[in-house]
Scaffold this motif. Structure first.
Motif, PDB file in Angstrom:
ATOM      1  N   VAL A 101       9.620 -15.412   2.979  1.00  0.00           N
ATOM      2  CA  VAL A 101       8.188 -15.213   2.478  1.00  0.00           C
ATOM      3  C   VAL A 101       7.426 -15.796   3.559  1.00  0.00           C
ATOM      4  O   VAL A 101       7.755 -17.369   3.478  1.00  0.00           O
ATOM      5  CB  VAL A 101       8.056 -15.172   1.194  1.00  0.00           C
ATOM      6  CG1 VAL A 101       6.512 -15.039   1.004  1.00  0.00           C
ATOM      7  CG2 VAL A 101       8.647 -14.379   0.119  1.00  0.00           C
ATOM      8  N   VAL A 102       6.401 -15.439   4.251  1.00  0.00           N
ATOM      9  CA  VAL A 102       5.529 -16.267   5.032  1.00  0.00           C
ATOM     10  C   VAL A 102       4.246 -15.758   4.992  1.00  0.00           C
ATOM     11  O   VAL A 102       3.943 -14.517   5.286  1.00  0.00           O
ATOM     12  CB  VAL A 102       5.958 -16.538   6.385  1.00  0.00           C
ATOM     13  CG1 VAL A 102       5.129 -17.420   7.287  1.00  0.00           C
ATOM     14  CG2 VAL A 102       7.540 -16.774   6.726  1.00  0.00           C
ATOM     15  N   LEU A 103       3.276 -16.307   4.314  1.00  0.00           N
ATOM     16  CA  LEU A 103       2.004 -15.915   4.013  1.00  0.00           C
ATOM     17  C   LEU A 103       0.980 -16.875   4.619  1.00  0.00           C
ATOM     18  O   LEU A 103       0.913 -18.102   4.388  1.00  0.00           O
ATOM     19  CB  LEU A 103       1.811 -15.910   2.241  1.00  0.00           C
ATOM     20  CG  LEU A 103       2.967 -14.993   1.571  1.00  0.00           C
ATOM     21  CD1 LEU A 103       2.679 -14.937   0.057  1.00  0.00           C
ATOM     22  CD2 LEU A 103       2.754 -13.223   2.215  1.00  0.00           C
ATOM     23  N   GLY A 104      -0.139 -16.428   4.653  1.00  0.00           N
ATOM     24  CA  GLY A 104      -1.431 -16.868   4.972  1.00  0.00           C
ATOM     25  C   GLY A 104      -2.443 -17.184   4.164  1.00  0.00           C
ATOM     26  O   GLY A 104      -2.782 -16.156   3.249  1.00  0.00           O
ATOM     27  N   SER A 164      -3.314 -15.649   8.278  1.00  0.00           N
ATOM     28  CA  SER A 164      -2.114 -14.464   8.067  1.00  0.00           C
ATOM     29  C   SER A 164      -1.517 -14.013   9.314  1.00  0.00           C
ATOM     30  O   SER A 164      -0.558 -13.581   9.221  1.00  0.00           O
ATOM     31  CB  SER A 164      -2.654 -13.466   7.271  1.00  0.00           C
ATOM     32  OG  SER A 164      -4.186 -12.934   7.862  1.00  0.00           O
ATOM     33  N   GLY A 165      -2.248 -14.069  10.483  1.00  0.00           N
ATOM     34  CA  GLY A 165      -1.806 -13.752  11.611  1.00  0.00           C
ATOM     35  C   GLY A 165      -0.474 -14.865  12.238  1.00  0.00           C
ATOM     36  O   GLY A 165       0.302 -14.414  12.594  1.00  0.00           O
ATOM     37  N   LYS A 166      -0.958 -16.278  11.988  1.00  0.00           N
ATOM     38  CA  LYS A 166       0.110 -16.956  12.271  1.00  0.00           C
ATOM     39  C   LYS A 166       1.235 -16.985  11.359  1.00  0.00           C
ATOM     40  O   LYS A 166       2.413 -17.122  11.772  1.00  0.00           O
ATOM     41  CB  LYS A 166      -0.762 -18.407  12.203  1.00  0.00           C
ATOM     42  CG  LYS A 166      -1.580 -18.895  13.261  1.00  0.00           C
ATOM     43  CD  LYS A 166      -0.848 -18.897  14.594  1.00  0.00           C
ATOM     44  CE  LYS A 166      -2.077 -19.394  15.615  1.00  0.00           C
ATOM     45  NZ  LYS A 166      -2.222 -20.535  15.504  1.00  0.00           N
ATOM     46  N   ALA A 167       0.852 -16.649  10.134  1.00  0.00           N
ATOM     47  CA  ALA A 167       2.307 -16.066   9.365  1.00  0.00           C
ATOM     48  C   ALA A 167       2.904 -15.249   9.738  1.00  0.00           C
ATOM     49  O   ALA A 167       4.133 -15.366   9.793  1.00  0.00           O
ATOM     50  CB  ALA A 167       1.705 -15.760   7.849  1.00  0.00           C
ATOM     51  N   LEU A 168       2.531 -14.028  10.262  1.00  0.00           N
ATOM     52  CA  LEU A 168       3.325 -12.932  10.923  1.00  0.00           C
ATOM     53  C   LEU A 168       4.148 -13.663  12.238  1.00  0.00           C
ATOM     54  O   LEU A 168       5.333 -13.292  12.184  1.00  0.00           O
ATOM     55  CB  LEU A 168       2.411 -11.836  11.431  1.00  0.00           C
ATOM     56  CG  LEU A 168       2.444 -10.670  10.652  1.00  0.00           C
ATOM     57  CD1 LEU A 168       1.188 -10.954   9.589  1.00  0.00           C
ATOM     58  CD2 LEU A 168       2.436  -9.227  11.177  1.00  0.00           C
ATOM     59  N   VAL A 183      11.252 -10.413   6.388  1.00  0.00           N
ATOM     60  CA  VAL A 183      10.413 -11.364   5.957  1.00  0.00           C
ATOM     61  C   VAL A 183       9.323 -10.537   5.441  1.00  0.00           C
ATOM     62  O   VAL A 183       8.803  -9.724   5.980  1.00  0.00           O
ATOM     63  CB  VAL A 183      10.068 -12.379   7.019  1.00  0.00           C
ATOM     64  CG1 VAL A 183       9.004 -13.157   6.330  1.00  0.00           C
ATOM     65  CG2 VAL A 183      11.304 -12.925   7.641  1.00  0.00           C
ATOM     66  N   ILE A 184       8.934 -11.012   4.126  1.00  0.00           N
ATOM     67  CA  ILE A 184       7.753 -10.464   3.778  1.00  0.00           C
ATOM     68  C   ILE A 184       6.540 -11.423   4.103  1.00  0.00           C
ATOM     69  O   ILE A 184       6.458 -12.505   3.860  1.00  0.00           O
ATOM     70  CB  ILE A 184       7.597 -10.485   2.019  1.00  0.00           C
ATOM     71  CG1 ILE A 184       8.745  -9.786   1.504  1.00  0.00           C
ATOM     72  CG2 ILE A 184       6.375  -9.868   1.367  1.00  0.00           C
ATOM     73  CD1 ILE A 184       9.388  -9.971   0.058  1.00  0.00           C
ATOM     74  N   THR A 185       5.628 -10.813   4.724  1.00  0.00           N
ATOM     75  CA  THR A 185       4.562 -11.679   5.566  1.00  0.00           C
ATOM     76  C   THR A 185       3.106 -10.750   5.259  1.00  0.00           C
ATOM     77  O   THR A 185       3.115  -9.850   5.442  1.00  0.00           O
ATOM     78  CB  THR A 185       5.058 -11.821   6.941  1.00  0.00           C
ATOM     79  OG1 THR A 185       4.060 -12.774   7.438  1.00  0.00           O
ATOM     80  CG2 THR A 185       5.157 -10.639   7.728  1.00  0.00           C
ATOM     81  N   GLY A 186       2.183 -11.718   5.538  1.00  0.00           N
ATOM     82  CA  GLY A 186       0.827 -11.441   5.505  1.00  0.00           C
ATOM     83  C   GLY A 186      -0.221 -12.415   5.126  1.00  0.00           C
ATOM     84  O   GLY A 186       0.142 -13.593   5.349  1.00  0.00           O
ATOM     85  N   GLY A 187      -0.980 -12.160   3.937  1.00  0.00           N
ATOM     86  CA  GLY A 187      -1.802 -13.017   3.343  1.00  0.00           C
ATOM     87  C   GLY A 187      -2.923 -12.669   2.224  1.00  0.00           C
ATOM     88  O   GLY A 187      -2.960 -11.473   1.941  1.00  0.00           O
ATOM     89  N   LEU A 228      -0.017  -7.278   2.840  1.00  0.00           N
ATOM     90  CA  LEU A 228       1.667  -7.675   3.102  1.00  0.00           C
ATOM     91  C   LEU A 228       2.442  -6.635   3.914  1.00  0.00           C
ATOM     92  O   LEU A 228       2.372  -5.342   3.616  1.00  0.00           O
ATOM     93  CB  LEU A 228       2.201  -7.794   1.792  1.00  0.00           C
ATOM     94  CG  LEU A 228       1.773  -8.757   0.688  1.00  0.00           C
ATOM     95  CD1 LEU A 228       2.505  -8.851  -0.528  1.00  0.00           C
ATOM     96  CD2 LEU A 228       2.273 -10.073   1.537  1.00  0.00           C
ATOM     97  N   PHE A 229       3.164  -7.101   4.622  1.00  0.00           N
ATOM     98  CA  PHE A 229       4.194  -6.472   5.634  1.00  0.00           C
ATOM     99  C   PHE A 229       5.384  -6.686   5.344  1.00  0.00           C
ATOM    100  O   PHE A 229       5.696  -7.662   4.850  1.00  0.00           O
ATOM    101  CB  PHE A 229       4.033  -6.742   7.115  1.00  0.00           C
ATOM    102  CG  PHE A 229       2.516  -6.275   7.754  1.00  0.00           C
ATOM    103  CD1 PHE A 229       2.216  -4.843   8.042  1.00  0.00           C
ATOM    104  CD2 PHE A 229       1.557  -7.005   7.803  1.00  0.00           C
ATOM    105  CE1 PHE A 229       1.065  -4.359   8.743  1.00  0.00           C
ATOM    106  CE2 PHE A 229       0.397  -6.719   8.384  1.00  0.00           C
ATOM    107  CZ  PHE A 229       0.171  -5.489   9.032  1.00  0.00           C
ATOM    108  N   ILE A 230       6.493  -5.806   5.398  1.00  0.00           N
ATOM    109  CA  ILE A 230       7.874  -6.325   5.750  1.00  0.00           C
ATOM    110  C   ILE A 230       8.083  -6.334   7.061  1.00  0.00           C
ATOM    111  O   ILE A 230       7.992  -5.265   8.093  1.00  0.00           O
ATOM    112  CB  ILE A 230       8.771  -5.344   5.020  1.00  0.00           C
ATOM    113  CG1 ILE A 230       8.606  -5.325   3.389  1.00  0.00           C
ATOM    114  CG2 ILE A 230      10.341  -5.463   5.446  1.00  0.00           C
ATOM    115  CD1 ILE A 230       9.480  -4.052   2.746  1.00  0.00           C
ATOM    116  N   LEU A 231       8.541  -7.287   7.847  1.00  0.00           N
ATOM    117  CA  LEU A 231       8.924  -7.486   9.058  1.00  0.00           C
ATOM    118  C   LEU A 231      10.457  -7.727   9.240  1.00  0.00           C
ATOM    119  O   LEU A 231      10.971  -8.306   8.458  1.00  0.00           O
ATOM    120  CB  LEU A 231       8.178  -8.904   9.463  1.00  0.00           C
ATOM    121  CG  LEU A 231       8.425  -9.037  11.191  1.00  0.00           C
ATOM    122  CD1 LEU A 231       7.248  -8.024  11.934  1.00  0.00           C
ATOM    123  CD2 LEU A 231       7.916 -10.503  11.556  1.00  0.00           C
TER     124      LEU A 231
END
Length: 397
Positions: A101-104, A164-168, A183-187, A228-231
């Motif tokens: 999980v990476v979030l902004g 949240s872009g840096k999180a991606l 990875v679940i990512t977004g913000g 939230l995206f799944i990457l």
């Protein structure tokens, strides 16, 4: 630069002033709906503020997560709800230790702290249910990981409006390093008085609708929401084709007026995507502040001298701050797919139409305009301190 294998954005959940979920948001985006921004009292002393509020009640967190309950985490879980089945599928495939999980965020749950302080001033005690954890900026990703029972990396990124872009980008690096399989990512960011008054003190809050690229632009409208995206590495309909970042450190809040930092980020994203990637649409950061629009228009003209269809979407949602970069990349994700954009339309640029003669003229999207070629999109995000980011996505090849 030799292109590297892209990662794929396989699912999207989002909520903002345009609506709840992909269907509502896509419909509002393509018609340039500004009705989600409303004038409200109570945010700024002695004046109203135009804000992009998520409409309707937000469900409280389960009791065992009460210490994390805030408007910010409620928005986050609302976005998660839309992709929960896909998330569970990735966890089942890879195991809890291989999903990260990476979030902004930039506000976290500060609004909960504001209410707690107001309660303390009146009653000389903090309200029942308040916990300092609600306002911790770093808590957002660990909270979601615990909510989902994950044991992989859980990282919160806070770099102001690029968060949240840096999180991606961080999520993509976890995949490339082999530390995660998905990875679940977004913000997520939520409205709060601290943010609005901070921007007002910088004379950067518009008294009316924000007006990007206009000679009459007067500042931002603040909004809220989550994306939230799944990457993952496995193929999906949409790929993250390139990412470019720069840090020009020109000033603590004002961007480099030449646009050199923004230009560097855009060129780096294009170089990573490769020479065969032809961007057909640029989502401008376009805050409608004097200095941002000035430098971004200059950078855009230099990077795309032949012109490129572009628009700023903040008049539709407000500026989502830490959640802005992921939200506007989410708009590009919707634009890139026939399922959500069957006619290949582009989001119109909402402004008063009065161009600033001191800015380079851009090809700003009008109602009914559509992609002229491949549905490849670039999205810009620029933050305080000269923190610049450009992301490119498009249909997977």
């Amino acid at each position: 630069m030799t292109p590297v294998a892209p990662c794929h954005l396989s699912a999207l959940g989002l909520v903002n002033a345009l609506g709840r979920g992909k269907r509502e948001v896509a419909a509002g985006l393509l018609c340039g709906d500004t009705s989600g921004l409303v004038d409200e009292e109570g945010w700024l002393p002695g004046r109203t503020a135009r804000v992009g509020r998520v409409r309707g009640a937000l469900e409280a967190l389960p009791e065992r997560f009460a210490a994390d309950d805030s408007r910010n985490t409620r928005l986050l879980l609302l976005a998660l709800e839309e992709i929960r089945a896909e998330v569970d599928r990735e966890i089942s495939r890879h195991g809890t230790h291989r999903v990260g999980v990476v979030l902004g965020t930039s506000t976290s749950g500060i609004e909960a702290a504001e209410r707690a302080v107001a309660h303390h001033q009146q009653h000389h005690t903090l309200p029942a249910g308040f916990h300092y954890r609600q306002q911790e900026i770093g808590r957002l990703a660990p909270f979601l990981a615990e909510f989902l029972g994950l044991q992989g990396p859980a990282i919160t990124v806070s770099t102001a409006c690029t968060s949240s872009g840096k999180a991606l980008v961080t999520a993509r690096n976890l995949l490339r390093l082999g530390l995660c399989d998905a990875v679940i990512t977004g913000g997520a960011d939520s409205l709060c008085r601290l943010t609005l008054n901070g921007f007002a003190s910088l004379e950067s809050v518009s008294p009316g609708p924000c007006n990007p690229m206009s000679r009459n632009r007067a500042g931002i409208n603040v909004g809220e929401g989550a994306a939230l995206f799944i990457l993952r590495k496995e193929p999906a309909a949409v790929a993250l084709l390139g990412a470019g970042a720069s840090s020009d450190a020109h000033h603590i809040s004002s961007p480099d007026p030449s646009g050199a930092g923004a230009e560097a980020a855009m060129r780096a994203a294009l170089a990573e995507a490769g020479p065969d990637v032809a961007v057909g649409y640029l989502n401008l950061h376009a805050t409608a502040t004097a200095k941002n629009d000035e430098m971004e228009s200059r950078a855009t003209q230099v990077v795309f001298p032949a012109g490129i269809a572009c628009s700023g979407t903040k008049p539709l949602t407000g500026h989502l701050l830490g959640a802005a970069a992921a939200t506007e990349l989410a708009f590009c994700w919707l634009l890139a797919q026939e399922a959500w954009n069957p006619d290949g339309l582009l989001p119109p640029h909402r402004w008063d139409g009065e161009a600033d003669r001191d800015l380079p003229a851009l090809d700003l999207v009008t109602d009914g305009a559509a992609f002229r070629g491949a549905r490849i999109c670039m999205s810009n995000a620029f933050a305080f301190g000269g923190n610049n980011l450009s992301l490119i996505l498009g249909p997977a090849r």
